[in-house]
Every structure is written in structure tokens, then in C-alpha cells.
Design a protein around this motif. Structure first.
Motif, PDB file in Angstrom:
ATOM      1  N   GLY A  81       0.826  -1.198   0.000  1.00  0.00           N
ATOM      2  CA  GLY A  81       0.000   0.000   0.000  1.00  0.00           C
ATOM      3  C   GLY A  81       0.860   1.246   0.000  1.00  0.00           C
ATOM      4  N   PRO A  82       0.214   2.398  -0.089  1.00  0.00           N
ATOM      5  CA  PRO A  82       0.986   3.650  -0.128  1.00  0.00           C
ATOM      6  C   PRO A  82       1.693   3.957   1.192  1.00  0.00           C
ATOM      7  CG  PRO A  82      -1.356   4.104  -0.015  1.00  0.00           C
ATOM      8  CD  PRO A  82      -1.231   2.630  -0.245  1.00  0.00           C
ATOM      9  N   SER A  83       1.218   3.345   2.320  1.00  0.00           N
ATOM     10  CA  SER A  83       1.854   3.616   3.604  1.00  0.00           C
ATOM     11  C   SER A  83       2.874   2.559   3.999  1.00  0.00           C
ATOM     12  CB  SER A  83       0.784   3.724   4.707  1.00  0.00           C
ATOM     13  OG  SER A  83       0.071   2.506   4.802  1.00  0.00           O
ATOM     14  N   ASP A  84       3.011   1.496   3.191  1.00  0.00           N
ATOM     15  CA  ASP A  84       3.981   0.452   3.491  1.00  0.00           C
ATOM     16  C   ASP A  84       5.382   0.905   3.080  1.00  0.00           C
ATOM     17  OD1 ASP A  84       2.153  -1.375   4.552  1.00  0.00           O
ATOM     18  OD2 ASP A  84       1.568  -2.029   2.539  1.00  0.00           O
ATOM     19  N   ILE A  85       6.352   0.464   3.912  1.00  0.00           N
ATOM     20  CA  ILE A  85       7.756   0.785   3.647  1.00  0.00           C
ATOM     21  C   ILE A  85       8.470  -0.529   3.379  1.00  0.00           C
ATOM     22  CG2 ILE A  85       9.855   1.845   4.538  1.00  0.00           C
ATOM     23  CD1 ILE A  85       8.110   3.581   6.299  1.00  0.00           C
ATOM     24  N   ALA A  86       8.920  -0.718   2.184  1.00  0.00           N
ATOM     25  CA  ALA A  86       9.549  -1.983   1.803  1.00  0.00           C
ATOM     26  C   ALA A  86      11.007  -2.048   2.224  1.00  0.00           C
ATOM     27  CB  ALA A  86       9.429  -2.190   0.285  1.00  0.00           C
ATOM     28  N   ASP A  87      11.683  -0.950   2.210  1.00  0.00           N
ATOM     29  CA  ASP A  87      13.108  -0.946   2.529  1.00  0.00           C
ATOM     30  C   ASP A  87      13.299  -1.152   4.038  1.00  0.00           C
ATOM     31  OD1 ASP A  87      15.788  -0.635   2.671  1.00  0.00           O
ATOM     32  OD2 ASP A  87      15.861   1.425   1.904  1.00  0.00           O
ATOM     33  N   PRO A  88      14.001  -2.226   4.461  1.00  0.00           N
ATOM     34  CA  PRO A  88      14.197  -2.461   5.907  1.00  0.00           C
ATOM     35  C   PRO A  88      14.925  -1.310   6.610  1.00  0.00           C
ATOM     36  CG  PRO A  88      14.787  -4.404   4.632  1.00  0.00           C
ATOM     37  CD  PRO A  88      14.589  -3.297   3.651  1.00  0.00           C
ATOM     38  N   LEU A  89      15.925  -0.745   5.970  1.00  0.00           N
ATOM     39  CA  LEU A  89      16.648   0.357   6.585  1.00  0.00           C
ATOM     40  C   LEU A  89      15.743   1.566   6.788  1.00  0.00           C
ATOM     41  CD1 LEU A  89      19.281   1.579   7.595  1.00  0.00           C
ATOM     42  CD2 LEU A  89      19.805   2.235   5.226  1.00  0.00           C
ATOM     43  N   LEU A  90      14.919   1.857   5.797  1.00  0.00           N
ATOM     44  CA  LEU A  90      13.998   2.980   5.914  1.00  0.00           C
ATOM     45  C   LEU A  90      12.956   2.707   6.991  1.00  0.00           C
ATOM     46  CD1 LEU A  90      13.209   5.735   4.804  1.00  0.00           C
ATOM     47  CD2 LEU A  90      11.782   4.589   3.099  1.00  0.00           C
ATOM     48  N   ARG A  91      12.527   1.422   7.088  1.00  0.00           N
ATOM     49  CA  ARG A  91      11.554   1.072   8.129  1.00  0.00           C
ATOM     50  C   ARG A  91      12.159   1.270   9.524  1.00  0.00           C
ATOM     51  NH1 ARG A  91      10.994  -3.963   7.024  1.00  0.00           N
ATOM     52  NH2 ARG A  91       9.465  -3.646   5.369  1.00  0.00           N
ATOM     53  N   THR A  92      13.413   0.888   9.717  1.00  0.00           N
ATOM     54  CA  THR A  92      14.071   1.074  11.009  1.00  0.00           C
ATOM     55  C   THR A  92      14.198   2.554  11.362  1.00  0.00           C
ATOM     56  OG1 THR A  92      15.325  -0.954  10.669  1.00  0.00           O
ATOM     57  CG2 THR A  92      16.160   0.587  12.323  1.00  0.00           C
ATOM     58  N   GLU A  93      14.597   3.345  10.389  1.00  0.00           N
ATOM     59  CA  GLU A  93      14.721   4.772  10.642  1.00  0.00           C
ATOM     60  C   GLU A  93      13.373   5.410  10.951  1.00  0.00           C
ATOM     61  OE1 GLU A  93      17.461   6.440  11.023  1.00  0.00           O
ATOM     62  OE2 GLU A  93      18.662   4.649  10.627  1.00  0.00           O
ATOM     63  N   PHE A  94      12.327   4.907  10.300  1.00  0.00           N
ATOM     64  CA  PHE A  94      10.996   5.445  10.560  1.00  0.00           C
ATOM     65  C   PHE A  94      10.567   5.133  12.005  1.00  0.00           C
ATOM     66  CE2 PHE A  94       6.369   4.937  10.674  1.00  0.00           C
ATOM     67  CZ  PHE A  94       5.970   6.183  10.220  1.00  0.00           C
ATOM     68  N   LYS A  95      10.904   3.930  12.480  1.00  0.00           N
ATOM     69  CA  LYS A  95      10.559   3.587  13.857  1.00  0.00           C
ATOM     70  C   LYS A  95      11.308   4.478  14.844  1.00  0.00           C
ATOM     71  CE  LYS A  95       9.407  -1.280  13.024  1.00  0.00           C
ATOM     72  NZ  LYS A  95       9.775  -2.689  13.308  1.00  0.00           N
ATOM     73  N   ARG A  96      12.572   4.734  14.558  1.00  0.00           N
ATOM     74  CA  ARG A  96      13.334   5.616  15.432  1.00  0.00           C
ATOM     75  C   ARG A  96      12.743   7.032  15.463  1.00  0.00           C
ATOM     76  NH1 ARG A  96      19.619   4.097  13.806  1.00  0.00           N
ATOM     77  NH2 ARG A  96      19.618   1.974  14.698  1.00  0.00           N
ATOM     78  N   ALA A  97      12.375   7.512  14.271  1.00  0.00           N
ATOM     79  CA  ALA A  97      11.769   8.837  14.210  1.00  0.00           C
ATOM     80  C   ALA A  97      10.445   8.876  14.973  1.00  0.00           C
ATOM     81  CB  ALA A  97      11.564   9.252  12.750  1.00  0.00           C
ATOM     82  N   ALA A  98       9.679   7.779  14.885  1.00  0.00           N
ATOM     83  CA  ALA A  98       8.413   7.734  15.616  1.00  0.00           C
ATOM     84  C   ALA A  98       8.637   7.777  17.120  1.00  0.00           C
ATOM     85  CB  ALA A  98       7.637   6.469  15.228  1.00  0.00           C
ATOM     86  N   VAL A  99       9.701   7.105  17.592  1.00  0.00           N
ATOM     87  CA  VAL A  99      10.010   7.127  19.026  1.00  0.00           C
ATOM     88  C   VAL A  99      10.360   8.537  19.478  1.00  0.00           C
ATOM     89  CG1 VAL A  99      11.645   6.337  20.768  1.00  0.00           C
ATOM     90  CG2 VAL A  99      10.712   4.713  19.119  1.00  0.00           C
ATOM     91  N   TRP A 100      11.192   9.230  18.715  1.00  0.00           N
ATOM     92  CA  TRP A 100      11.579  10.586  19.090  1.00  0.00           C
ATOM     93  C   TRP A 100      10.394  11.551  19.021  1.00  0.00           C
ATOM     94  CZ3 TRP A 100      15.651  11.715  21.721  1.00  0.00           C
ATOM     95  CH2 TRP A 100      16.795  10.923  21.629  1.00  0.00           C
ATOM     96  N   ILE A 101       9.552  11.378  18.009  1.00  0.00           N
ATOM     97  CA  ILE A 101       8.363  12.233  17.909  1.00  0.00           C
ATOM     98  C   ILE A 101       7.425  11.975  19.090  1.00  0.00           C
ATOM     99  CG2 ILE A 101       6.287  12.706  16.543  1.00  0.00           C
ATOM    100  CD1 ILE A 101       7.979  12.178  14.043  1.00  0.00           C
ATOM    101  N   GLY A 102       7.257  10.692  19.447  1.00  0.00           N
ATOM    102  CA  GLY A 102       6.418  10.369  20.603  1.00  0.00           C
ATOM    103  C   GLY A 102       6.983  10.924  21.895  1.00  0.00           C
ATOM    104  N   LEU A 103       8.320  10.875  22.045  1.00  0.00           N
ATOM    105  CA  LEU A 103       8.946  11.432  23.234  1.00  0.00           C
ATOM    106  C   LEU A 103       8.745  12.945  23.299  1.00  0.00           C
ATOM    107  CD1 LEU A 103      10.714  10.981  25.730  1.00  0.00           C
ATOM    108  CD2 LEU A 103      12.717  11.236  24.261  1.00  0.00           C
ATOM    109  N   ALA A 104       8.912  13.612  22.171  1.00  0.00           N
ATOM    110  CA  ALA A 104       8.697  15.060  22.145  1.00  0.00           C
ATOM    111  C   ALA A 104       7.247  15.403  22.467  1.00  0.00           C
ATOM    112  CB  ALA A 104       9.085  15.615  20.774  1.00  0.00           C
ATOM    113  N   ALA A 105       6.309  14.609  21.934  1.00  0.00           N
ATOM    114  CA  ALA A 105       4.894  14.848  22.236  1.00  0.00           C
ATOM    115  C   ALA A 105       4.601  14.632  23.715  1.00  0.00           C
ATOM    116  CB  ALA A 105       4.015  13.937  21.376  1.00  0.00           C
ATOM    117  N   ALA A 106       5.230  13.597  24.308  1.00  0.00           N
ATOM    118  CA  ALA A 106       5.032  13.346  25.734  1.00  0.00           C
ATOM    119  C   ALA A 106       5.582  14.487  26.583  1.00  0.00           C
ATOM    120  CB  ALA A 106       5.689  12.024  26.130  1.00  0.00           C
TER     121      ALA A 106
END
Length: 361
Positions: free
Chosen positions: A24-49
């Protein structure tokens, strides 16, 4: 008799070919990009908290104040338990009744006298401060009287706010009421709230949290017991000594000294300055006596009470406590200033526990 021929077994139908799943349009096929996206989500969640904590800082501070008040109640209940072998709820009730009785006595018997003295204190301090400036000017100091008088008037207004705040605390402010109610709930069933918070944590973190919470509770009780002991000794001794010498507003000065003793590094100089200014308003000998009283009380408290308490509580560096008081006082006013010391103690316990865990883990 003709026998029926058995029906031939049906061949199982072939399973349909698996459906081809397209990304789908929201799926990330590249494993490296998926890992970086998870890291970015953690930092964004921390900033929101963190942003949410800043937004909810005032209610969170009230909750922490309730925990501090609960530690006081719990410490009193444990102390009564050493003398009276009764249930915990009864001991907590006795502590609350004694606290309410003290507040009622202060309001009924000492309230009118303290209120009258509180009205006189700002004018007395302002007059004495102007005399001090005049004395400095007479001895060669360059003094801008117009600017200095404006600062003195502001300081006198602050003293008036302090004494009026005392009446508000006794009468019950909304914030103080919330702290008291939360403290009573926490003190009645502390294990209920501890288990509930631990349940929100992962299984591997619950044992570490239980140990940290136990040490925090012990440290908080000891810290508050020492603080209340120092407040009582400083307030009562100051009141009795000043009343014995005939210093005006002795009851108010004793009460302010006791209350300001809750603020280490800041409260003692403020109460001492007020005491000395009131003493010199009567005469030189009375002012010198007030200086002696202030020094004697602080020496006894600093060399007897504080070291005795520090042996059983978190030994906090004065500069760290003062820095935290300045930050919390600027951000949250009087309530932040009052809770800065317990907060530093709890942060220190948490950091020490995490450091020990890292060393042994």
C-alpha cells in the motif's frame, strides 16, 4: 437383491491460489527505511510526551504535592504505630485529626493576633529599611533614594502578600485543597496506587519499580519528618525567645520562621531579615538580641537537626537544591518552591537506582 454401487470418492478441490498482496501507499519496503521510521516515531512520541507534560505541569505538580503530603501522613501513622498497636486506618485518622485540630487552634486562638501583626509587619519593615539607607548615606555610601524606595515598597508589598498567603493556606486554597485530598487518598491505600502504576509497566520493569518506589517512600518520609521537626523547633524557639524579650509581633515572626524553614537555603535568611528589622524598630538592644536569636536557632538547626536528618535521608548538595528552587519557583511560584527539595531527593533516588542497575545488570 441388487446392491447399490458405491459412489466414487470425490476429489478434493484444489485450493485457490493465494491472493497477491500489493504494497500500500503507507507500506515501507526498505528495511533500513523502516528502522529509521521507527526511530523517528520514538523521538516524535517522546517530544509529544514532553510537550504534554509541560502543558499538564501544574496538575502534575499538584499530584506530586499530594504524594509529599501523603508521605507526611504515612510517617505520622508509622510513628503512632510504634506506640499504639492499632490498625493503619485508625492511625491515619489520628494524624488527620491532630492536623485539623492544630489548624483550628491556630485560626481560633492565634488567628486574630497574627492577622493584626501581619498588617503591621510591612510598614515596620519599610520604615526600618529606609532608616538603613539613611544610615548608609550618612556614612558615605552613594544611595539613590528614589529607586531604593521603590524597591523597598515592592519588597514590603511582597511581605504583605506572604502574610496574606499564610491566611489563605490556613483557610484553604484550591491548590492546597487538591493536595490535601490527594494526599489523604494516597495515604489510605498506598499499595493500591503502587500496584496500579506498576501494572502499566512491562513485566521486566515491575520489580525494579517496586524497589525504587520503596526506597523513594522511605526517603520521602524521613525527609519530611526532618523538615517538620526543624520547622517546629525553629518556629517555637523563635516565638518563645522573642516573646520573652518583649519583641513585637513575636507570634507572627515565630510562625513565619517555622513556615519558611520548609524552604532550605532561602527561608532562613528571609525570616532572619524580618526578625532583625522588627527588632531594630524597637531599639538597638532588641535588634542585637534578634540577631543573637537568629544565629542561635540556625546554629542549632544546622549542626544538630540537619546532620541528624541527613544521615537517614538523601544527602542533597545545597547548590543543587538552591538551583532547583530557583527553577521551580520561577516556573510555578510558591508551590514549585516548596516542592523543589522533595523533587530533587526523588530524582536522586531514581538516578542512583538506575546507576546500580546498570552496574549489576
Amino acid at each position: 437383491m441388487v446392491q447399490a454401487k458405491p459412489r466414487p470418492a470425490r476429489k478434493p478441490k484444489a485450493a485457490p491460489p493465494p491472493a497477491v498482496l500489493h504494497a500500500g501507499p503507507s507500506d515501507i519496503a526498505d528495511p533500513l527505511l523502516r528502522t529509521e521510521f521507527k526511530r523517528a516515531a520514538v523521538w516524535i512520541g517522546l517530544a509529544a510526551a514532553l510537550a504534554l507534560m509541560v502543558y499538564l505541569a501544574q496538575p502534575l505538580l499538584v499530584i506530586f504535592g499530594g504524594m509529599v503530603f501523603a508521605a507526611m501522613i504515612d510517617g505520622g501513622a508509622r510513628l503512632i504505630g510504634r506506640v499504639l498497636p492499632i490498625g493503619r486506618l485508625w492511625r491515619v485518622g489520628i494524624v488527620l485529626l491532630l492536623t485539623a485540630a492544630f489548624l483550628m487552634w491556630t485560626a481560633m486562638f492565634a488567628g486574630s493576633q497574627i492577622a493584626a501583626q501581619a498588617a503591621q509587619l510591612p510598614a515596620t519593615v519599610q520604615a526600618q529599611a529606609i532608616k538603613v539607607l539613611a544610615w548608609l548615606h550618612a556614612h558615605g555610601a552613594v544611595v539613590d533614594f528614589s529607586s531604593a524606595q521603590g524597591l523597598i515598597e515592592k519588597a514590603a508589598g511582597s511581605i504583605g502578600q506572604l502574610t496574606s498567603a499564610l491566611g489563605n493556606v490556613i483557610g484553604g486554597v484550591t491548590t492546597a485543597f487538591g493536595i490535601v485530598v490527594l494526599g489523604i487518598y494516597f495515604a489510605l491505600e498506598p499499595q493500591l496506587y503502587r500496584r496500579g502504576f506498576a501494572w502499566l509497566l512491562p513485566l521486566g520493569e515491575r520489580e525494579h519499580f517496586e524497589g525504587t518506589a520503596t526506597i523513594m517512600g522511605h526517603t520521602m518520609r524521613r525527609l519530611m519528618a526532618g523538615r517538620l521537626l526543624g520547622m517546629f523547633l525553629e518556629g517555637v524557639s523563635t516565638w518563645l525567645l522573642l516573646a520573652w524579650w518583649g519583641v513585637p509581633m513575636a507570634a507572627l515572626l515565630g510562625l513565619l520562621t517555622g513556615l519558611l524553614a520548609f524552604l532550605p537555603n532561602i527561608g532562613a535568611p528571609i525570616s532572619g531579615a524580618l526578625m532583625v528589622l522588627v527588632g531594630f524598630s524597637v531599639g538597638t538592644s532588641t535588634g542585637l538580641f534578634c540577631i543573637v536569636v537568629y544565629l542561635a536557632v540556625q546554629i542549632i538547626d544546622g549542626n544538630v537537626v540537619v546532620p541528624l536528618v541527613a544521615k537517614h535521608t538523601a544527602d542533597l548538595a545545597p547548590a543543587v537544591v538552591l538551583g532547583m528552587q530557583l527553577i521551580m519557583g520561577t516556573l510555578f511560584g510558591l508551590i514549585g518552591l516548596m516542592l523543589a527539595d522533595p523533587m530533587v531527593a526523588m530524582i536522586k533516588v531514581a538516578l542512583e537506582r538506575q546507576s546500580l542497575r546498570n552496574e549489576t545488570g
